[in-house]
Design a protein around this motif. Structure first.
Motif, PDB file in Angstrom:
ATOM      1  N   HIS A   7       0.798  -1.225   0.000  1.00  0.00           N
ATOM      2  CA  HIS A   7       0.000   0.000   0.000  1.00  0.00           C
ATOM      3  C   HIS A   7       0.832   1.276   0.000  1.00  0.00           C
ATOM      4  O   HIS A   7       0.330   2.343  -0.352  1.00  0.00           O
ATOM      5  CB  HIS A   7      -0.965   0.017   1.189  1.00  0.00           C
ATOM      6  N   GLN A   8       2.118   1.168   0.349  1.00  0.00           N
ATOM      7  CA  GLN A   8       2.957   2.366   0.354  1.00  0.00           C
ATOM      8  C   GLN A   8       3.626   2.636  -0.990  1.00  0.00           C
ATOM      9  O   GLN A   8       4.316   3.648  -1.142  1.00  0.00           O
ATOM     10  CB  GLN A   8       4.020   2.252   1.452  1.00  0.00           C
TER      11      GLN A   8
ATOM     12  N   ASN B 267      -3.217  10.734  -0.358  1.00  0.00           N
ATOM     13  CA  ASN B 267      -2.801  11.994   0.249  1.00  0.00           C
ATOM     14  C   ASN B 267      -2.820  13.143  -0.753  1.00  0.00           C
ATOM     15  O   ASN B 267      -3.161  14.279  -0.409  1.00  0.00           O
ATOM     16  CB  ASN B 267      -1.396  11.857   0.845  1.00  0.00           C
TER      17      ASN B 267
ATOM     18  N   SER C 174      -1.067   5.059  -0.871  1.00  0.00           N
ATOM     19  CA  SER C 174      -1.096   6.083   0.176  1.00  0.00           C
ATOM     20  C   SER C 174      -0.769   7.461  -0.392  1.00  0.00           C
ATOM     21  O   SER C 174      -1.324   8.481   0.033  1.00  0.00           O
ATOM     22  CB  SER C 174      -0.131   5.724   1.311  1.00  0.00           C
ATOM     23  N   SER C 175       0.122   7.517  -1.377  1.00  0.00           N
ATOM     24  CA  SER C 175       0.493   8.783  -1.988  1.00  0.00           C
ATOM     25  C   SER C 175      -0.660   9.366  -2.808  1.00  0.00           C
ATOM     26  O   SER C 175      -0.932  10.572  -2.752  1.00  0.00           O
ATOM     27  CB  SER C 175       1.716   8.610  -2.885  1.00  0.00           C
TER      28      SER C 175
ATOM     29  N   THR D   2      -1.017   4.298   7.838  1.00  0.00           N
ATOM     30  CA  THR D   2      -0.174   4.872   6.788  1.00  0.00           C
ATOM     31  C   THR D   2      -0.883   6.028   6.090  1.00  0.00           C
ATOM     32  O   THR D   2      -0.279   7.076   5.822  1.00  0.00           O
ATOM     33  CB  THR D   2       0.206   3.801   5.753  1.00  0.00           C
ATOM     34  N   LEU D   3      -2.161   5.863   5.795  1.00  0.00           N
ATOM     35  CA  LEU D   3      -2.899   6.936   5.129  1.00  0.00           C
ATOM     36  C   LEU D   3      -2.930   8.202   5.991  1.00  0.00           C
ATOM     37  O   LEU D   3      -2.819   9.317   5.472  1.00  0.00           O
ATOM     38  CB  LEU D   3      -4.322   6.493   4.804  1.00  0.00           C
TER      39      LEU D   3
ATOM     40  N   SER E 201      -0.680   9.151   8.153  1.00  0.00           N
ATOM     41  CA  SER E 201       0.643   9.756   8.334  1.00  0.00           C
ATOM     42  C   SER E 201       1.350  10.086   7.025  1.00  0.00           C
ATOM     43  O   SER E 201       2.420  10.697   7.038  1.00  0.00           O
ATOM     44  CB  SER E 201       1.531   8.811   9.153  1.00  0.00           C
ATOM     45  N   GLU E 202       0.778   9.696   5.892  1.00  0.00           N
ATOM     46  CA  GLU E 202       1.431   9.923   4.595  1.00  0.00           C
ATOM     47  C   GLU E 202       1.611  11.416   4.332  1.00  0.00           C
ATOM     48  O   GLU E 202       0.687  12.219   4.519  1.00  0.00           O
ATOM     49  CB  GLU E 202       0.604   9.294   3.475  1.00  0.00           C
ATOM     50  N   THR E 203       2.802  11.790   3.881  1.00  0.00           N
ATOM     51  CA  THR E 203       3.086  13.198   3.568  1.00  0.00           C
ATOM     52  C   THR E 203       3.432  13.411   2.097  1.00  0.00           C
ATOM     53  O   THR E 203       3.468  14.550   1.636  1.00  0.00           O
ATOM     54  CB  THR E 203       4.250  13.728   4.427  1.00  0.00           C
ATOM     55  N   HIS E 204       3.711  12.340   1.369  1.00  0.00           N
ATOM     56  CA  HIS E 204       4.126  12.480  -0.026  1.00  0.00           C
ATOM     57  C   HIS E 204       2.971  12.982  -0.885  1.00  0.00           C
ATOM     58  O   HIS E 204       1.841  12.500  -0.792  1.00  0.00           O
ATOM     59  CB  HIS E 204       4.624  11.146  -0.584  1.00  0.00           C
TER      60      HIS E 204
ATOM     61  N   ARG F  35       5.856   8.539  -7.657  1.00  0.00           N
ATOM     62  CA  ARG F  35       6.122   7.182  -7.196  1.00  0.00           C
ATOM     63  C   ARG F  35       5.619   6.207  -8.252  1.00  0.00           C
ATOM     64  O   ARG F  35       4.620   6.470  -8.931  1.00  0.00           O
ATOM     65  CB  ARG F  35       5.416   6.905  -5.864  1.00  0.00           C
TER      66      ARG F  35
END
Length: 336
Positions: free
Chosen positions: A227-228, A236, A232-233, A309-310, A312-315, A323
């Motif tokens: 998922h990363q 976000n 998640s990107s 993760t979603l 805390s994601e910052t990208h 990505r």
């Protein structure tokens, strides 16, 4: 075309990157392998290779698999399999259309195989579906070989356009109730990673939505270990542009993973089991195979690891800071 003639598939566990054999039958010990990561492959047995072509943008193969039926593979990545494509396409299309008060106009970015248009056209309120795919080869390929979507391709409400979706949206004066991203996964050298960027969402896509309009996109692998990569990107990034954003996932067997979608709007969503079931009965022609009110509500409940993760994601996905999932498109192979 250099390396582009070498499909990123293998059909023998002892030979890597072998060219797909022209003559295969059910007696051949032949396998499709998708390279998920450098140390991970997913494979299944084939009856035959039905068709293959290399377009200006992508490697395209139609396989007859022993387990999943016909399977469409683009740039070495499974796109759709006959036995379970309804899971992906129902999850992509019906949540936004059922969440909208009265959807009439839909714009599909990508969707060349026709399944996304097929599902949208099940809604009684729909007056127009624009399907814009950049690759004429994919569309022609799917119209000829994927018989399940022949009716959708012939529907008078479908406006089929061959163009870059970014350019098409920029040039169109009309607006839409629903915009759908049925795009290939962002791979390096692929044709569509720019359609996952903040600038595209903010400057081009969002202005083409009507009031109460909804955007939905497929967002790549969403499993515990995947998922990363992009999910998640993408989530976000969309949060930077829209006020209300919902992420949801479902397991798609032929993808060998949990898959993710993101739905967004500046109007709040009403995701309530009974209301969704009521709208399915009243607004959809025929039966859905996968989704009902309870199942959709459950898809929005993410496991602790993914939801953390979603949060805390910052990208933020940009043209210069993209990505990619594992793999390469034709552009990368040819150093374009």
């Amino acid at each position: 075309m250099g390396e582009a003639v070498m499909f990123p598939l293998t059909f023998d566990h002892h030979e890597s990157n072998s060219i797909i054999p022209d003559n295969m039958n059910g007696n051949d010990d032949s396998w499709f392998e998708e390279v998920i990561d450098d140390d991970l492959k997913w494979s299944f047995a084939l009856n035959s290779v039905l068709h293959k072509v290399i377009s200006e943008y992508q490697d395209i193969v139609l396989l007859d698999t022993k387990h999943f039926g016909k399977a469409l593979v683009i740039d070495g990545k499974m796109q759709s399999a006959e036995s379970d494509e309804f899971i992906y396409h129902e999850c992509l299309i019906h949540p936004p259309l059922l969440s909208h008060p009265n959807p009439k106009a839909v714009f599909i970015m990508g969707g060349g195989e026709g399944s996304t248009a097929r599902e949208a056209l099940k809604h009684k309120s729909i007056e127009k579906v624009v399907m814009c795919d950049i690759d004429q080869e994919v569309v022609a390929f799917c119209r000829e070989h994927l018989t399940a979507n022949k009716e959708a391709f012939c529907n008078k409400k479908l406006d089929l356009v061959i163009n870059d979706a970014k350019i098409e949206l920029e040039e169109r004066k009309e607006k839409f109730d629903i915009i759908v991203g049925d795009l290939a996964d962002p791979v390096e050298g692929g044709p569509c990673y720019q359609l996952y960027t903040k600038s595209f969402y903010q400057e081009i896509l969002k202005p083409k939505l009507n009031p109460n309009g909804i955007f939905v996109t497929q967002a790549g692998p969403a499993g515990v270990f995947t998922h990363q990569e992009v999910f998640s990107s993408i989530y976000n990034t969309i949060k930077q542009v829209f006020k209300y954003v919902v992420a949801y996932t479902a397991h798609v067997p032929s993808f060998a993973d949990e898959w993710g979608w993101v739905m967004a709007s500046d109007a709040p969503f009403c995701i309530e089991e009974g209301e969704i079931d009521k709208k399915i009965r009243e607004t959809i022609k025929g039966e859905l195979l996968y989704l009902d009110g309870a199942s959709f509500c459950s898809l929005t409940v993410l496991n602790k690891m993914v939801s953390s993760t979603l949060k805390s994601e910052t990208h933020v996905y940009t043209e210069d800071n993209a990505r990619f999932i594992h793999g390469q498109g034709v552009g990368k192979k040819l150093n374009l």
